[in-house]
Motif scaffolding. Structure first.
Motif, PDB file in Angstrom:
ATOM      1  N   LYS A 240      29.371  14.549  33.620  1.00 36.17           N
ATOM      2  CA  LYS A 240      30.012  14.349  32.312  1.00 36.17           C
ATOM      3  C   LYS A 240      29.420  15.213  31.214  1.00 36.17           C
ATOM      4  O   LYS A 240      29.827  15.124  30.066  1.00 36.17           O
ATOM      5  CB  LYS A 240      29.932  12.871  31.919  1.00 36.17           C
ATOM      6  CG  LYS A 240      30.726  11.958  32.828  1.00 36.17           C
ATOM      7  CD  LYS A 240      32.227  12.072  32.554  1.00 36.17           C
ATOM      8  CE  LYS A 240      33.029  11.185  33.524  1.00 36.17           C
ATOM      9  NZ  LYS A 240      34.457  11.449  33.488  1.00 36.17           N
ATOM     10  N   LYS A 241      28.439  16.044  31.537  1.00 37.46           N
ATOM     11  CA  LYS A 241      27.808  16.824  30.478  1.00 37.46           C
ATOM     12  C   LYS A 241      28.438  18.205  30.284  1.00 37.46           C
ATOM     13  O   LYS A 241      28.310  18.811  29.239  1.00 37.46           O
ATOM     14  CB  LYS A 241      26.304  16.990  30.783  1.00 37.46           C
ATOM     15  CG  LYS A 241      25.512  15.750  30.367  1.00 37.46           C
ATOM     16  CD  LYS A 241      24.040  15.931  30.649  1.00 37.46           C
ATOM     17  CE  LYS A 241      23.703  15.265  31.935  1.00 37.46           C
ATOM     18  NZ  LYS A 241      22.817  15.648  32.877  1.00 37.46           N
ATOM     19  N   GLU A 242      29.078  18.697  31.328  1.00 37.35           N
ATOM     20  CA  GLU A 242      29.609  20.067  31.264  1.00 37.35           C
ATOM     21  C   GLU A 242      30.649  20.258  30.187  1.00 37.35           C
ATOM     22  O   GLU A 242      31.440  19.368  29.898  1.00 37.35           O
ATOM     23  CB  GLU A 242      30.242  20.387  32.620  1.00 37.35           C
ATOM     24  CG  GLU A 242      29.599  21.478  33.391  1.00 37.35           C
ATOM     25  CD  GLU A 242      28.121  21.570  33.217  1.00 37.35           C
ATOM     26  OE1 GLU A 242      27.693  22.158  32.206  1.00 37.35           O
ATOM     27  OE2 GLU A 242      27.383  21.062  34.066  1.00 37.35           O
ATOM     28  N   ASN A 243      30.662  21.469  29.626  1.00 38.97           N
ATOM     29  CA  ASN A 243      31.677  21.822  28.639  1.00 38.97           C
ATOM     30  C   ASN A 243      32.893  22.415  29.369  1.00 38.97           C
ATOM     31  O   ASN A 243      32.850  23.538  29.864  1.00 38.97           O
ATOM     32  CB  ASN A 243      31.067  22.844  27.664  1.00 38.97           C
ATOM     33  CG  ASN A 243      32.008  23.181  26.535  1.00 38.97           C
ATOM     34  OD1 ASN A 243      33.222  23.220  26.711  1.00 38.97           O
ATOM     35  ND2 ASN A 243      31.433  23.444  25.371  1.00 38.97           N
ATOM     36  N   LEU A 244      33.961  21.624  29.435  1.00 39.65           N
ATOM     37  CA  LEU A 244      35.103  22.034  30.269  1.00 39.65           C
ATOM     38  C   LEU A 244      35.839  23.246  29.705  1.00 39.65           C
ATOM     39  O   LEU A 244      36.264  24.132  30.442  1.00 39.65           O
ATOM     40  CB  LEU A 244      36.090  20.863  30.415  1.00 39.65           C
ATOM     41  CG  LEU A 244      35.561  19.622  31.119  1.00 39.65           C
ATOM     42  CD1 LEU A 244      36.665  18.572  31.246  1.00 39.65           C
ATOM     43  CD2 LEU A 244      35.017  19.955  32.493  1.00 39.65           C
ATOM     44  N   GLY A 245      35.980  23.279  28.372  1.00 42.56           N
ATOM     45  CA  GLY A 245      36.700  24.387  27.751  1.00 42.56           C
ATOM     46  C   GLY A 245      36.014  25.714  28.018  1.00 42.56           C
ATOM     47  O   GLY A 245      36.641  26.695  28.417  1.00 42.56           O
ATOM     48  N   LYS A 246      34.702  25.717  27.827  1.00 44.93           N
ATOM     49  CA  LYS A 246      33.951  26.950  28.077  1.00 44.93           C
ATOM     50  C   LYS A 246      34.048  27.359  29.539  1.00 44.93           C
ATOM     51  O   LYS A 246      34.173  28.540  29.859  1.00 44.93           O
ATOM     52  CB  LYS A 246      32.471  26.732  27.734  1.00 44.93           C
ATOM     53  CG  LYS A 246      32.104  27.267  26.369  1.00 44.93           C
ATOM     54  CD  LYS A 246      30.581  27.296  26.234  1.00 44.93           C
ATOM     55  CE  LYS A 246      30.204  27.372  24.766  1.00 44.93           C
ATOM     56  NZ  LYS A 246      28.890  26.802  24.483  1.00 44.93           N
ATOM     57  N   SER A 247      33.970  26.381  30.421  1.00 48.14           N
ATOM     58  CA  SER A 247      34.054  26.704  31.847  1.00 48.14           C
ATOM     59  C   SER A 247      35.396  27.358  32.165  1.00 48.14           C
ATOM     60  O   SER A 247      35.450  28.348  32.892  1.00 48.14           O
ATOM     61  CB  SER A 247      33.886  25.445  32.698  1.00 48.14           C
ATOM     62  OG  SER A 247      32.650  24.837  32.422  1.00 48.14           O
ATOM     63  N   ALA A 248      36.481  26.793  31.621  1.00 48.98           N
ATOM     64  CA  ALA A 248      37.814  27.364  31.895  1.00 48.98           C
ATOM     65  C   ALA A 248      37.900  28.793  31.363  1.00 48.98           C
ATOM     66  O   ALA A 248      38.477  29.676  32.006  1.00 48.98           O
ATOM     67  CB  ALA A 248      38.910  26.496  31.282  1.00 48.98           C
ATOM     68  N   LEU A 249      37.284  29.016  30.207  1.00 50.21           N
ATOM     69  CA  LEU A 249      37.306  30.370  29.629  1.00 50.21           C
ATOM     70  C   LEU A 249      36.532  31.349  30.518  1.00 50.21           C
ATOM     71  O   LEU A 249      36.988  32.459  30.801  1.00 50.21           O
ATOM     72  CB  LEU A 249      36.710  30.350  28.215  1.00 50.21           C
ATOM     73  CG  LEU A 249      36.667  31.698  27.509  1.00 50.21           C
ATOM     74  CD1 LEU A 249      38.070  32.261  27.328  1.00 50.21           C
ATOM     75  CD2 LEU A 249      35.976  31.579  26.144  1.00 50.21           C
ATOM     76  N   TRP A 250      35.374  30.901  30.980  1.00 54.75           N
ATOM     77  CA  TRP A 250      34.566  31.754  31.862  1.00 54.75           C
ATOM     78  C   TRP A 250      35.304  32.095  33.150  1.00 54.75           C
ATOM     79  O   TRP A 250      35.364  33.247  33.564  1.00 54.75           O
ATOM     80  CB  TRP A 250      33.250  31.054  32.234  1.00 54.75           C
ATOM     81  CG  TRP A 250      32.133  31.448  31.335  1.00 54.75           C
ATOM     82  CD1 TRP A 250      31.548  30.669  30.372  1.00 54.75           C
ATOM     83  CD2 TRP A 250      31.447  32.714  31.309  1.00 54.75           C
ATOM     84  NE1 TRP A 250      30.555  31.379  29.744  1.00 54.75           N
ATOM     85  CE2 TRP A 250      30.468  32.636  30.297  1.00 54.75           C
ATOM     86  CE3 TRP A 250      31.577  33.891  32.043  1.00 54.75           C
ATOM     87  CZ2 TRP A 250      29.622  33.695  30.000  1.00 54.75           C
ATOM     88  CZ3 TRP A 250      30.742  34.958  31.753  1.00 54.75           C
ATOM     89  CH2 TRP A 250      29.771  34.850  30.730  1.00 54.75           C
ATOM     90  N   VAL A 251      35.856  31.067  33.778  1.00 53.98           N
ATOM     91  CA  VAL A 251      36.492  31.295  35.077  1.00 53.98           C
ATOM     92  C   VAL A 251      37.713  32.207  34.928  1.00 53.98           C
ATOM     93  O   VAL A 251      37.885  33.161  35.686  1.00 53.98           O
ATOM     94  CB  VAL A 251      36.881  29.952  35.738  1.00 53.98           C
ATOM     95  CG1 VAL A 251      37.641  30.187  37.038  1.00 53.98           C
ATOM     96  CG2 VAL A 251      35.636  29.113  35.996  1.00 53.98           C
ATOM     97  N   SER A 252      38.536  31.952  33.903  1.00 53.39           N
ATOM     98  CA  SER A 252      39.721  32.801  33.704  1.00 53.39           C
ATOM     99  C   SER A 252      39.312  34.235  33.396  1.00 53.39           C
ATOM    100  O   SER A 252      39.956  35.181  33.850  1.00 53.39           O
ATOM    101  CB  SER A 252      40.586  32.282  32.554  1.00 53.39           C
ATOM    102  OG  SER A 252      40.882  30.938  32.728  1.00 53.39           O
ATOM    103  N   SER A 253      38.250  34.383  32.601  1.00 52.86           N
ATOM    104  CA  SER A 253      37.830  35.742  32.237  1.00 52.86           C
ATOM    105  C   SER A 253      37.273  36.486  33.438  1.00 52.86           C
ATOM    106  O   SER A 253      37.605  37.652  33.666  1.00 52.86           O
ATOM    107  CB  SER A 253      36.759  35.703  31.141  1.00 52.86           C
ATOM    108  OG  SER A 253      37.215  34.949  30.054  1.00 52.86           O
ATOM    109  N   LEU A 254      36.420  35.811  34.212  1.00 51.19           N
ATOM    110  CA  LEU A 254      35.873  36.466  35.406  1.00 51.19           C
ATOM    111  C   LEU A 254      36.999  36.863  36.350  1.00 51.19           C
ATOM    112  O   LEU A 254      37.032  37.968  36.886  1.00 51.19           O
ATOM    113  CB  LEU A 254      34.896  35.528  36.131  1.00 51.19           C
ATOM    114  CG  LEU A 254      33.519  35.377  35.504  1.00 51.19           C
ATOM    115  CD1 LEU A 254      32.736  34.252  36.195  1.00 51.19           C
ATOM    116  CD2 LEU A 254      32.734  36.680  35.624  1.00 51.19           C
ATOM    117  N   ASP A 255      37.937  35.945  36.520  1.00 49.65           N
ATOM    118  CA  ASP A 255      39.018  36.206  37.468  1.00 49.65           C
ATOM    119  C   ASP A 255      39.865  37.392  37.029  1.00 49.65           C
ATOM    120  O   ASP A 255      40.173  38.278  37.819  1.00 49.65           O
ATOM    121  CB  ASP A 255      39.893  34.962  37.629  1.00 49.65           C
ATOM    122  CG  ASP A 255      40.931  35.147  38.715  1.00 49.65           C
ATOM    123  OD1 ASP A 255      40.529  35.350  39.874  1.00 49.65           O
ATOM    124  OD2 ASP A 255      42.131  35.106  38.411  1.00 49.65           O
TER     125      ASP A 255
END
Ligand code: PHE
Length: 442
Positions: A240-255
């Motif tokens: 429950k600690k992870e920042n979901l928005g940032k994660s989605a941004l990272w994954v989309s950008s890397l991809d």
């Protein structure tokens, strides 16, 4: 029941999700789709779709998964019930379908490791094209490689979420990234490569049409691994600690970075060697051996490349299999290991007609002129994933919006500055735009 397995770290989750996203979709599919659909204009459309609708659906999936801590079917049941779990069911079906042909193509990459090593990939455009065509048309060999790849996928999944998937992604993904940069250095300095760079980087918007839009949309969904619950499943192992928005941004950008890099590698080389950019699914397999032949230590780089591509495919394949396993173990209490083996076997069998369809069964058509492999790809990428994306967006935007707002802010602890935009896209933009693109495409 033992506690649900969790990712080992923040980086571990982002890399595993990026490992799911980055795969054959980026390096095999994206360059040939861009080649068939007008290059630069396709790239721009693709990026616009990824960073509006794509990233929003990915965040929606992360939020659903983490809120429910269940497989895709169970997640909808926990959050709302009624008919919604059917969306998860559709995703499980998509997992079977996609993995069946994905594994066939991944088998080709394994075969290419060996072909590179034995020096059998030599000659001009025609010879390399004939070598590829001849290999995939063989009724036996590609099926054996497909079996090998499915075996590897099952083995990684048996290693568990944390040990198997996360560990493989952490080391090998960065390696792939660096190798792409090295290879681009060679490709764009080939004489004649400028024409390919121009084709890929200077968009001609007059070329935009329904087919191109549809292609860019299905490619965005496929490449981001969204619309079928893979990201719901990965989100379900998240704390429950992870920042979901940032994660989605990272994954989309890397991809999308990897997709652009693959385009920068393949398309300039295609033009430099005088290949046909619209050649279709063989493009990467035909073009790259020609690049390796033109560089020092080419055999070494060639082997390394196909090894890393196989690993990238493996981390994606694992994310296609994991929702299936999560479903049978969360909902039916099946033993996870037995499920992995059985599902792997079923998917292997389903892949056989795909493999034969580019060889001895090439005259048998299913959807329009499409053979079995292309039909499977079409049903999954052009129908199931986008429809799944529409329904996931509606679910998050209209049905459980309050719960989801709570989820992406970690119950108010982490501010999420794009809340309004995200909900607007989930409520209106994604359902309307995706439905419109789908309907005009059919
Ligand atoms: N995104 C993966 C790729 O680009 C394929 C994939 C699609 C994986 C859907 C999971 C779900 O290769």
């Amino acid at each position: 029941m033992i506690a649900r397995e969790q990712w080992g770290s923040r980086l571990g989750f982002v890399l595993a999700a990026a490992g799911s996203a980055v795969g054959l979709g980026n390096i095999w599919k994206f360059p040939y789709m861009a080649g068939q659909n007008g290059g630069g204009a396709f790239l721009i459309l693709y990026l616009v779709l990824v960073f509006t609708i794509g990233i929003s659906v990915m965040l929606a999936e992360f939020a659903i998964g983490r809120a429910a801590q269940r497989d895709p079917v169970g997640a909808f049941a926990v959050l709302k019930g009624k008919l919604w779990p059917l969306v998860g069911g559709m995703g499980i079906l998509a997992g079977f379908i996609i993995l069946s042909f994905y594994s066939v193509v991944a088998g080709w990459t394994i075969a290419y490791i060996i072909k590179m090593a034995t020096g059998s990939l030599v000659g001009d455009a025609e010879a390399l094209g004939a070598a590829f065509g001849g290999f995939i048309a063989d009724p036996v060999q590609p099926i054996l490689y497909h079996a090998l790849f499915m075996g590897l996928t099952v083995a990684v999944v048996l290693g568990g979420v944390h040990g198997g998937i996360e560990r493989a992604c952490k080391v090998l993904m960065p390696m792939l990234f660096v190798l792409l940069l090295v290879l681009i250095g060679r490709a764009i300095t080939l004489p004649g490569a400028e024409k390919g760079l121009e084709f890929f980087l200077s968009p001609d918007f007059s070329k935009i049409n329904g087919d191109m839009l549809n292609g860019a949309l299905s490619q965005a969904f496929f490449s981001l691994s969204i619309g079928m619950g893979a990201m719901i499943t990965y989100g379900s192992y998240l704390n429950k600690k992870e920042n979901l928005g940032k994660s989605a941004l990272w994954v989309s950008s890397l991809d999308s970075t990897v997709a652009v890099l693959a385009g920068l590698l393949i398309l300039p080389a295609v033009f430099a060697f005088g290949f046909d950019p619209a050649a279709g699914p063989g493009l990467t397999f035909i073009t790259l051996p020609a690049v390796f032949a033109q560089m020092p230590a080419g055999t070494f780089f060639g082997i390394l490349f196909f090894v890393l591509l196989t690993v990238a495919a493996l981390t994606s394949a694992v994310s296609l299999l994991q929702p299936i396993i999560a479903y049978f173990s969360d909902e039916w209490n099946w033993n996870a290991k037995a499920t992995a083996v059985i599902a792997g076997l079923v998917i292997f069998l389903l892949g056989i007609p795909s493999s034969l369809s580019v060889g001895i069964w090439s005259d048998i058509h299913f959807i329009g002129e499409k053979g079995f492999l292309d039909s499977m790809d079409y049903i999954a990428s052009n129908i199931l994933l986008p429809v799944g994306g529409i329904l996931i967006s509606i679910f998050v935007g209209w049905v459980v919006a309050d719960k989801m707002k709570d989820e992406v802010t970690n119950s108010g602890e982490k501010p999420f500055p794009f809340m309004t935009a995200w909900l607007f896209i989930c409520r209106f933009v994604a359902p309307v735009a995706v439905a419109w693109i789908l309907v005009t495409g059919l």
